[in-house]
Scaffold this motif. Structure first.
Motif, PDB file in Angstrom:
ATOM      1  N   LEU A 157      69.543  47.741  -7.874  1.00 49.40           N
ATOM      2  CA  LEU A 157      68.233  47.692  -6.906  1.00 49.40           C
ATOM      3  C   LEU A 157      68.731  47.314  -5.599  1.00 49.40           C
ATOM      4  CD1 LEU A 157      65.482  46.047  -8.956  1.00 49.40           C
ATOM      5  CD2 LEU A 157      65.955  48.480  -8.562  1.00 49.40           C
ATOM      6  N   ASP A 158      68.791  48.190  -4.399  1.00 50.79           N
ATOM      7  CA  ASP A 158      68.990  47.742  -3.277  1.00 50.79           C
ATOM      8  C   ASP A 158      67.730  47.684  -2.528  1.00 50.79           C
ATOM      9  OD1 ASP A 158      70.396  47.417  -0.957  1.00 50.79           O
ATOM     10  OD2 ASP A 158      70.957  49.198  -0.393  1.00 50.79           O
ATOM     11  N   PHE A 159      67.301  46.426  -2.320  1.00 47.20           N
ATOM     12  CA  PHE A 159      65.957  46.302  -1.774  1.00 47.20           C
ATOM     13  C   PHE A 159      65.691  46.702  -0.315  1.00 47.20           C
ATOM     14  CE2 PHE A 159      66.381  43.084  -5.173  1.00 47.20           C
ATOM     15  CZ  PHE A 159      65.190  43.539  -5.907  1.00 47.20           C
ATOM     16  N   ALA A 160      66.821  46.598   0.336  1.00 45.88           N
ATOM     17  CA  ALA A 160      66.668  46.981   1.765  1.00 45.88           C
ATOM     18  C   ALA A 160      66.581  48.502   1.708  1.00 45.88           C
ATOM     19  CB  ALA A 160      68.060  46.610   2.650  1.00 45.88           C
ATOM     20  N   SER A 161      67.244  49.304   1.151  1.00 48.20           N
ATOM     21  CA  SER A 161      66.976  50.807   1.114  1.00 48.20           C
ATOM     22  C   SER A 161      65.488  51.092   0.543  1.00 48.20           C
ATOM     23  CB  SER A 161      67.965  51.418   0.344  1.00 48.20           C
ATOM     24  OG  SER A 161      67.926  51.065  -0.912  1.00 48.20           O
ATOM     25  N   ILE A 162      65.106  50.451  -0.286  1.00 42.60           N
ATOM     26  CA  ILE A 162      63.515  50.478  -0.822  1.00 42.60           C
ATOM     27  C   ILE A 162      62.743  50.374   0.232  1.00 42.60           C
ATOM     28  CG2 ILE A 162      62.226  49.995  -2.455  1.00 42.60           C
ATOM     29  CD1 ILE A 162      64.201  49.522  -4.623  1.00 42.60           C
ATOM     30  N   ARG A 163      63.022  49.114   0.838  1.00 43.21           N
ATOM     31  CA  ARG A 163      62.035  48.914   1.985  1.00 43.21           C
ATOM     32  C   ARG A 163      61.876  49.916   3.395  1.00 43.21           C
ATOM     33  NH1 ARG A 163      64.438  44.761   4.761  1.00 43.21           N
ATOM     34  NH2 ARG A 163      64.464  43.536   2.764  1.00 43.21           N
ATOM     35  N   ASP A 164      63.411  50.557   3.424  1.00 43.21           N
ATOM     36  CA  ASP A 164      63.388  51.545   4.654  1.00 43.21           C
ATOM     37  C   ASP A 164      62.728  52.819   4.016  1.00 43.21           C
ATOM     38  OD1 ASP A 164      64.822  49.886   6.116  1.00 43.21           O
ATOM     39  OD2 ASP A 164      66.679  50.782   5.547  1.00 43.21           O
ATOM     40  N   GLU A 165      62.719  53.133   2.598  1.00 42.68           N
ATOM     41  CA  GLU A 165      62.223  54.376   2.273  1.00 42.68           C
ATOM     42  C   GLU A 165      60.493  54.201   1.916  1.00 42.68           C
ATOM     43  OE1 GLU A 165      63.173  57.287   1.118  1.00 42.68           O
ATOM     44  OE2 GLU A 165      65.240  56.769   1.639  1.00 42.68           O
ATOM     45  N   VAL A 166      60.104  52.980   1.785  1.00 38.77           N
ATOM     46  CA  VAL A 166      58.809  52.786   1.963  1.00 38.77           C
ATOM     47  C   VAL A 166      58.135  52.890   3.378  1.00 38.77           C
ATOM     48  CG1 VAL A 166      56.861  51.050   1.517  1.00 38.77           C
ATOM     49  CG2 VAL A 166      58.590  51.548  -0.338  1.00 38.77           C
ATOM     50  N   ALA A 167      58.961  52.283   4.372  1.00 39.21           N
ATOM     51  CA  ALA A 167      58.593  52.476   5.669  1.00 39.21           C
ATOM     52  C   ALA A 167      58.463  53.815   6.139  1.00 39.21           C
ATOM     53  CB  ALA A 167      59.428  51.592   6.619  1.00 39.21           C
ATOM     54  N   ALA A 168      59.597  54.733   5.766  1.00 38.58           N
ATOM     55  CA  ALA A 168      59.613  55.959   6.114  1.00 38.58           C
ATOM     56  C   ALA A 168      58.355  56.804   5.674  1.00 38.58           C
ATOM     57  CB  ALA A 168      60.908  56.437   5.836  1.00 38.58           C
ATOM     58  N   LEU A 169      58.100  56.392   4.225  1.00 37.56           N
ATOM     59  CA  LEU A 169      57.005  57.261   3.642  1.00 37.56           C
ATOM     60  C   LEU A 169      55.688  56.767   4.342  1.00 37.56           C
ATOM     61  CD1 LEU A 169      56.172  59.079   1.321  1.00 37.56           C
ATOM     62  CD2 LEU A 169      55.867  56.935   0.019  1.00 37.56           C
ATOM     63  N   ARG A 170      55.547  55.549   4.832  1.00 38.16           N
ATOM     64  CA  ARG A 170      54.294  55.038   5.356  1.00 38.16           C
ATOM     65  C   ARG A 170      53.993  55.902   6.752  1.00 38.16           C
ATOM     66  NH1 ARG A 170      50.835  51.464   4.445  1.00 38.16           N
ATOM     67  NH2 ARG A 170      51.875  50.453   2.881  1.00 38.16           N
ATOM     68  N   GLN A 171      55.245  56.071   7.320  1.00 34.22           N
ATOM     69  CA  GLN A 171      55.207  56.593   8.671  1.00 34.22           C
ATOM     70  C   GLN A 171      54.857  58.084   8.422  1.00 34.22           C
ATOM     71  OE1 GLN A 171      58.969  56.226  10.572  1.00 34.22           O
ATOM     72  NE2 GLN A 171      58.622  54.051  11.102  1.00 34.22           N
ATOM     73  N   ARG A 172      55.221  58.784   7.521  1.00 29.98           N
ATOM     74  CA  ARG A 172      54.797  60.186   7.159  1.00 29.98           C
ATOM     75  C   ARG A 172      53.388  60.194   6.901  1.00 29.98           C
ATOM     76  NH1 ARG A 172      58.712  63.430   3.437  1.00 29.98           N
ATOM     77  NH2 ARG A 172      57.048  64.951   3.930  1.00 29.98           N
ATOM     78  N   VAL A 173      52.739  59.252   5.967  1.00 26.56           N
ATOM     79  CA  VAL A 173      51.283  59.321   5.604  1.00 26.56           C
ATOM     80  C   VAL A 173      50.617  59.082   7.070  1.00 26.56           C
ATOM     81  CG1 VAL A 173      49.546  58.035   4.444  1.00 26.56           C
ATOM     82  CG2 VAL A 173      51.897  58.565   3.302  1.00 26.56           C
TER      83      VAL A 173
END
Length: 152
Positions: free
Chosen positions: A94-110
């Protein structure tokens, strides 16, 4: 119930020899300081020998308990090592930093997607423009293909 411990007698004087009793399978007792076996050991000190044997038995029991505790602690340490290894391998996957970045990118798209109001206005404008263009094509036709159908 309290356990009564045997008392150790006062140290023997330097004039009396000290007697060491080896394990029963090793032979006869020897007098410390002489090379001859003590075959004529006086039987007047059975209490001292009895105390010594009790102390030796207690020491043996303590050693056995220590060995059991050491085995338990060794198993616990091995279990802790296995658990730490599992946690370490799970954390490595688990790479928590990359997961956090992915969630932020998904939130921006939403957040960038249009909401209900924008979709309703777009649908209404599309319907009005489609009707208007259809009427114009039917009235004037498409130049070069066919003439107006409604002009007659």
């Amino acid at each position: 119930m309290a356990k009564i411990e045997p008392t150790v007698a006062a140290p023997a004087s330097a004039a009396e020899p000290t007697i060491v009793t080896p394990a029963p399978s090793h032979g006869t007792p020897y007098v410390v300081g002489s090379a001859t076996p003590a075959a004529d050991t006086p039987a007047s000190e059975p209490r001292g020998l009895d105390q010594l044997s009790r102390i030796e038995e207690k020491a043996a029991r303590i050693e056995e308990k220590f060995a059991r505790y050491e085995a338990v602690l060794t198993r616990a340490e091995a279990s802790l090592e296995r658990s730490a290894h599992k946690v370490d391998s799970a954390a490595a996957t688990l790479d928590f930093a990359s997961i956090r970045d992915e969630v932020a990118a998904l939130r921006q798209r939403v957040d960038a997607t249009p909401r209900f109001g924008a979709l309703f206005i777009t649908g209404l404008a599309t319907a009005v423009l489609t009707v208007l263009l259809t009427v114009l094509v039917l009235k004037f036709g498409v130049p070069g293909l066919f003439g107006g159908l409604l002009s007659r």
